[in-house]
Design an enzyme around this catalytic site. Structure first.
Site, PDB file in Angstrom:
ATOM      1  N   ALA A 124      -5.805   9.195  -6.358  1.00  0.00           N
ATOM      2  CA  ALA A 124      -5.313   8.046  -6.408  1.00  0.00           C
ATOM      3  C   ALA A 124      -6.257   7.060  -5.809  1.00  0.00           C
ATOM      4  CB  ALA A 124      -4.000   8.182  -5.512  1.00  0.00           C
ATOM      5  N   LYS A 162      -5.662  -5.039  -1.984  1.00  0.00           N
ATOM      6  CA  LYS A 162      -4.923  -4.732  -1.121  1.00  0.00           C
ATOM      7  C   LYS A 162      -5.093  -4.855   0.528  1.00  0.00           C
ATOM      8  CE  LYS A 162      -5.300  -0.256  -3.655  1.00  0.00           C
ATOM      9  NZ  LYS A 162      -5.670   1.213  -3.516  1.00  0.00           N
ATOM     10  N   GLY A 211      -0.152   1.519  -4.078  1.00  0.00           N
ATOM     11  CA  GLY A 211      -1.446   1.104  -3.577  1.00  0.00           C
ATOM     12  C   GLY A 211      -1.885   2.338  -2.599  1.00  0.00           C
ATOM     13  N   THR A 212      -3.283   2.415  -2.583  1.00  0.00           N
ATOM     14  CA  THR A 212      -3.631   3.779  -1.823  1.00  0.00           C
ATOM     15  C   THR A 212      -4.219   3.699  -0.631  1.00  0.00           C
ATOM     16  OG1 THR A 212      -5.390   3.750  -3.573  1.00  0.00           O
ATOM     17  CG2 THR A 212      -3.687   5.278  -3.933  1.00  0.00           C
ATOM     18  N   THR A 213      -5.722   3.686  -0.513  1.00  0.00           N
ATOM     19  CA  THR A 213      -6.562   3.804   0.681  1.00  0.00           C
ATOM     20  C   THR A 213      -6.898   2.423   1.159  1.00  0.00           C
ATOM     21  OG1 THR A 213      -7.244   5.816   0.137  1.00  0.00           O
ATOM     22  CG2 THR A 213      -8.065   5.105   1.835  1.00  0.00           C
TER      23      THR A 213
END
Length: 285
Positions: free
Chosen positions: A234, A87, A54-56
């Site tokens: 990403a 997320k 997972g990213t931001t």
């Protein structure tokens, strides 16, 4: 199925005696004592794995509350593993957690954390204090250190509303962590974690208004996620074709933790994209 158990303090059908012991109000400690193999941190991989990440995530405090938002992309190396991962998660009535890092472990950790908070409240009859919640999450991140050393780190971002705060207008709190379980209170009123956090935090630094209402704070968070996606491969931006937009959770004293409907976040995301298109249209060539 045979449900007969035998051992110290127990003999006969049903559950083992450990299930009826009031020794701890921690669900994670109970699992660690009775079935440690079920904990995420005990499943250390053999060899190198290419797993989704997972990213931001961004968090923004506003007048009377706090929010957390996340983009929807998960990556595996240079590939997009998922376009619609969630997320950010509600963990109890007045808290939420966003997850960056190894997606599978992160989702498992935040679910266990939510059960941990509910278990404590049922055993003790009261909810953990906000500081207690953040310390509990720090312990769970620290317990994952062996996995982090294997390259499967989980880095959460916590937001909560402090019901005991003297100033209700500024009772929204943000706490960040490192992969070793370090806990850091964010006093600036905003924070970001993940691969696009550098760009998101730079955007938040320019746009953040501590006196903003919830609508303005949502717009600020989505602007920051757009900036992250613009420079970080990403991080995923609003997907107008598939109608996939960032997830947002707001927390206030009146409503508690609320997941904003996709229609609302979609409308804000569309306004952000339209605003950027308008500015680019008027840019001199």
């Amino acid at each position: 199925m045979d449900n007969t158990f035998s051992g110290a303090g127990f003999s006969g059908p049903g559950l083992p005696s450990a299930y009826f012991s009031p020794a701890t109000s921690s669900f994670a400690d109970f699992v660690r004592a009775t079935a440690p193999e079920l904990l995420p941190a005990r499943r250390v991989p053999a060899g190198e794995l290419d797993v989704p990440h997972g990213t931001t995530i961004v968090a923004v405090a506003f007048a009377g509350g706090v929010l957390i938002a996340g983009d929807r992309r998960a990556t595996s190396g240079n590939l997009i593993a998922s376009r619609d991962i969630e997320k950010v998660h509600v963990t109890d009535e007045y808290s939420a957690v966003g997850i960056a890092g190894t997606a599978g472990l992160a989702v498992e950790m935040v679910r266990l954390y939510a059960v941990e908070l509910a278990h404590y409240e049922k055993i003790e009859g009261v909810s953990l204090s906000l500081d207690g919640k953040t310390n509990k999450l720090a312990g769970m991140v620290k317990a994952n250190l062996e996995m982090a050393m294997a390259g499967l780190a989980v880095v959460p971002l916590f937001v909560g509303y402090d019901l005991e705060a003297e100033d209700a207008k500024h009772a929204g709190r943000i706490v960040s962590y490192d992969a070793a379980g370090g806990r850091y209170e964010e006093h600036a009123g905003y924070a970001s974690v993940g691969s696009g956090s550098l760009f998101a935090k730079s955007s938040l630094k320019k746009l953040y208004d501590p006196d903003a209402d919830v609508d303005a704070a949502v717009r600020t968070a989505l602007e920051a996620l757009y900036d992250a996606a613009d420079d970080d491969t990403a991080s995923g931006g609003p997907d107008m074709v598939r109608r996939i937009f960032p997830n947002v959770i707001t927390i206030t004293a009146e409503d508690g933790a609320v997941v904003l409907p996709a229609e609302r976040t979609g409308a804000v995301a569309e306004a952000v994209v339209a605003g950027r298109a308008e500015r680019n249209h008027h840019r001199p060539v």
